[in-house]
Design a protein around this motif. Structure first.
Motif, PDB file in Angstrom:
ATOM      1  N   LYS A  73      14.863 -11.911   2.743  1.00  0.00           N
ATOM      2  CA  LYS A  73      13.767 -11.338   2.318  1.00  0.00           C
ATOM      3  C   LYS A  73      12.380 -11.810   3.129  1.00  0.00           C
ATOM      4  O   LYS A  73      11.523 -11.085   2.972  1.00  0.00           O
ATOM      5  CB  LYS A  73      13.585 -11.988   0.821  1.00  0.00           C
ATOM      6  N   LEU A  74      12.402 -13.008   3.698  1.00  0.00           N
ATOM      7  CA  LEU A  74      11.429 -13.510   4.302  1.00  0.00           C
ATOM      8  C   LEU A  74      11.297 -12.499   5.650  1.00  0.00           C
ATOM      9  O   LEU A  74      10.272 -12.213   6.222  1.00  0.00           O
ATOM     10  CB  LEU A  74      11.561 -14.903   5.033  1.00  0.00           C
ATOM     11  N   GLU A  75      12.483 -12.211   6.426  1.00  0.00           N
ATOM     12  CA  GLU A  75      12.391 -11.247   7.367  1.00  0.00           C
ATOM     13  C   GLU A  75      11.699  -9.969   6.917  1.00  0.00           C
ATOM     14  O   GLU A  75      10.877  -9.213   7.583  1.00  0.00           O
ATOM     15  CB  GLU A  75      13.904 -11.024   8.102  1.00  0.00           C
ATOM     16  N   ASP A  76      12.434  -9.419   5.783  1.00  0.00           N
ATOM     17  CA  ASP A  76      12.127  -8.126   5.270  1.00  0.00           C
ATOM     18  C   ASP A  76      10.494  -7.979   5.119  1.00  0.00           C
ATOM     19  O   ASP A  76       9.765  -6.937   5.350  1.00  0.00           O
ATOM     20  CB  ASP A  76      12.554  -7.738   3.920  1.00  0.00           C
ATOM     21  N   ILE A  77       9.688  -9.090   4.693  1.00  0.00           N
ATOM     22  CA  ILE A  77       8.255  -9.026   4.335  1.00  0.00           C
ATOM     23  C   ILE A  77       7.688  -8.956   5.300  1.00  0.00           C
ATOM     24  O   ILE A  77       6.364  -8.586   5.430  1.00  0.00           O
ATOM     25  CB  ILE A  77       8.013 -10.370   3.141  1.00  0.00           C
ATOM     26  N   GLN A  78       8.063  -9.346   6.766  1.00  0.00           N
ATOM     27  CA  GLN A  78       7.251  -9.274   7.974  1.00  0.00           C
ATOM     28  C   GLN A  78       7.093  -7.850   8.439  1.00  0.00           C
ATOM     29  O   GLN A  78       6.470  -7.580   9.172  1.00  0.00           O
ATOM     30  CB  GLN A  78       7.972 -10.300   9.008  1.00  0.00           C
ATOM     31  N   ASP A  79       8.181  -7.004   8.004  1.00  0.00           N
ATOM     32  CA  ASP A  79       8.182  -5.758   8.510  1.00  0.00           C
ATOM     33  C   ASP A  79       6.970  -4.788   7.883  1.00  0.00           C
ATOM     34  O   ASP A  79       7.015  -4.564   6.630  1.00  0.00           O
ATOM     35  CB  ASP A  79       9.567  -4.980   8.322  1.00  0.00           C
ATOM     36  N   VAL A  80       5.891  -4.773   8.444  1.00  0.00           N
ATOM     37  CA  VAL A  80       4.901  -3.723   7.990  1.00  0.00           C
ATOM     38  C   VAL A  80       5.293  -2.377   7.590  1.00  0.00           C
ATOM     39  O   VAL A  80       4.420  -1.836   6.685  1.00  0.00           O
ATOM     40  CB  VAL A  80       3.751  -3.744   8.684  1.00  0.00           C
ATOM     41  N   ASN A  81       6.611  -1.932   7.805  1.00  0.00           N
ATOM     42  CA  ASN A  81       6.824  -0.457   7.577  1.00  0.00           C
ATOM     43  C   ASN A  81       7.692  -0.575   6.452  1.00  0.00           C
ATOM     44  O   ASN A  81       8.058   0.602   6.070  1.00  0.00           O
ATOM     45  CB  ASN A  81       7.617   0.202   8.735  1.00  0.00           C
ATOM     46  N   ASN A  82       7.959  -1.743   5.949  1.00  0.00           N
ATOM     47  CA  ASN A  82       9.073  -1.834   5.001  1.00  0.00           C
ATOM     48  C   ASN A  82       8.318  -1.234   3.516  1.00  0.00           C
ATOM     49  O   ASN A  82       7.397  -1.682   2.901  1.00  0.00           O
ATOM     50  CB  ASN A  82       9.353  -3.258   4.557  1.00  0.00           C
ATOM     51  N   PRO A  83       8.872  -0.213   2.762  1.00  0.00           N
ATOM     52  CA  PRO A  83       8.417   0.296   1.715  1.00  0.00           C
ATOM     53  C   PRO A  83       8.265  -0.703   0.393  1.00  0.00           C
ATOM     54  O   PRO A  83       7.610  -0.557  -0.557  1.00  0.00           O
ATOM     55  CB  PRO A  83       9.205   1.468   1.325  1.00  0.00           C
ATOM     56  N   GLU A  86       5.206  -4.798  -0.440  1.00  0.00           N
ATOM     57  CA  GLU A  86       4.233  -5.439  -1.280  1.00  0.00           C
ATOM     58  C   GLU A  86       4.902  -6.104  -2.546  1.00  0.00           C
ATOM     59  O   GLU A  86       4.672  -7.252  -3.213  1.00  0.00           O
ATOM     60  CB  GLU A  86       3.069  -4.328  -1.956  1.00  0.00           C
ATOM     61  N   GLU A  87       5.994  -5.347  -3.162  1.00  0.00           N
ATOM     62  CA  GLU A  87       6.716  -5.896  -4.257  1.00  0.00           C
ATOM     63  C   GLU A  87       7.605  -7.139  -3.880  1.00  0.00           C
ATOM     64  O   GLU A  87       7.340  -8.152  -4.682  1.00  0.00           O
ATOM     65  CB  GLU A  87       7.808  -4.838  -4.578  1.00  0.00           C
TER      66      GLU A  87
END
Length: 115
Positions: A73-83, A86-87
């Motif tokens: 989740k910490l990695e996913d939140i770094q991805d600015v293209n991850n839809p 924000e959630e």
């Protein structure tokens, strides 16, 4: 292995070097090692209150799928293209004030629990 409900640490951590292995949330398996490093007071004066002497960062949010799920989740939140960015951010920050590492607050909570 046994349920820790009602178990007093002072009954099992009695001598320098004693340690226990504690699993929080058996589904996510947050494993901890808790050991008695030292006691600075003679046994008769020991208040039998646990204290935290060091640590860092915040604890993970509840139900974060264990250590690997949390790091993902910490990695996913770094991805600015991850839809879902924000959630994820909202979810991770929901109770951040309570999870922030503050040695004084942690030790006050321990005093409150064991007084």
């Amino acid at each position: 292995m046994r349920d820790s409900k009602g178990v007093q640490l002072k009954k099992i951590l009695r001598n320098q070097g004693d340690k226990i292995f504690y699993t929080y949330d058996f589904g996510d398996n947050w494993d901890h090692v808790i050991w008695l490093e030292e006691s600075s007071l003679p046994d008769q004066e020991l208040p039998h209150l646990p204290i935290c002497i060091k640590g860092a960062e915040t604890c993970p949010a509840e139900d974060s799928a264990g250590v690997w799920g949390y790091y993902q989740k910490l990695e996913d939140i770094q991805d600015v293209n991850n839809p879902e960015r924000e959630e994820l951010h909202e979810w991770l920050m929901v109770d951040i004030a309570e999870r922030a590492y503050d040695l004084k607050i942690i030790n006050q909570r321990l005093i409150d629990l064991y007084s």
